[in-house]
Design an enzyme around this catalytic site. Structure first.
Site, short mmCIF file in Angstrom:
data_model
loop_
_atom_site.label_atom_id
_atom_site.label_comp_id
_atom_site.label_asym_id
_atom_site.label_seq_id
_atom_site.Cartn_x
_atom_site.Cartn_y
_atom_site.Cartn_z
N CYS A 33 0.64 -1.17 0.03
CA CYS A 33 0.11 0.16 -0.10
C CYS A 33 0.71 1.34 -0.07
O CYS A 33 0.28 2.33 -0.09
CB CYS A 33 -1.05 -0.09 1.18
SG CYS A 33 -0.09 0.00 2.58
N ASP A 35 2.44 2.57 2.65
CA ASP A 35 2.25 3.28 3.95
C ASP A 35 3.93 2.80 4.56
O ASP A 35 4.54 1.95 4.10
CB ASP A 35 1.13 2.65 4.84
CG ASP A 35 -0.31 3.25 4.32
OD1 ASP A 35 -0.09 4.02 3.63
OD2 ASP A 35 -1.15 2.47 4.84
N CYS A 58 -2.53 2.90 8.17
CA CYS A 58 -3.99 2.98 8.27
C CYS A 58 -4.11 2.37 9.80
O CYS A 58 -3.12 2.30 10.55
CB CYS A 58 -4.66 1.66 7.58
SG CYS A 58 -3.92 0.21 7.86
N CYS A 102 -0.68 -4.83 6.78
CA CYS A 102 -0.36 -3.96 7.84
C CYS A 102 0.46 -4.53 9.11
O CYS A 102 1.25 -3.49 9.38
CB CYS A 102 -1.86 -3.37 8.30
SG CYS A 102 -3.02 -3.01 7.05
FE1 FES Z 1 -1.22 0.40 4.57
FE2 FES Z 1 -2.57 -0.77 6.04
S1 FES Z 1 -3.26 -0.30 4.44
S2 FES Z 1 -0.34 -0.20 6.32
#
Ligand code: FES
Length: 131
Positions: A33, A35, A58, A102
């Site tokens: 993602c 992140d 998230c 995640c």
């Molecule tokens: Fe990216 Fe959870 S959606 S870490």
């Protein structure tokens, strides 16, 4: 979709922040993602004396970081190294399939920070019998 434990960790995340002059540090991003997570550790006597993190991700990532850091704080590095994303997810009461990555992000960042510590302190790296 999320367990009560996960929501509680998301709303009251533990160990958020940074550590000045950390003994180990890692910045990892999720290939899934994009992140991002940063982890800082202070090591004393082979144990994680302090651990902090910043997560740009998230709710599941924040809760996973909170749970993972709680689980390894005060633990020997060898024990912290063994922590897997599955165990973190289980402790959070499970994660939906789409959110597994995640918890992987939290575990990967933790492992990378420990490796960073070993790189800076090669003498501290445990000698394994299997070489
Ligand atoms: Fe990216 Fe959870 S959606 S870490």
């Amino acid at each position: 979709m999320y367990s009560e434990i996960l929501i509680e960790h998301f709303q009251n995340p533990r160990n958020v922040g940074t550590i000045e002059n950390p003994d180990g540090y890692a910045k990892v991003d999720s290939p899934v993602c994009g992140d991002l997570m940063e982890i800082y550790i202070k090591v004393h006597d082979g144990k994680i004396q302090d651990i902090k993190y910043r997560t740009f991700g998230c709710a599941a990532a924040i809760a996973s970081s909170s749970m993972a850091t709680e689980m390894v704080k005060g633990q020997p590095l060898e024990v912290a190294e063994e922590l897997t994303d599955q165990v973190v997810a289980e402790k959070l009461g499970g994660l939906p399939e789409a959110k597994i990555h995640c918890s992987v992000l939290a575990a990967s960042a933790l492992h990378a920070a420990i490796q960073d510590y070993y790189q800076k302190h090669p003498e501290a790296r445990p000698v394994r019998a299997d070489g």
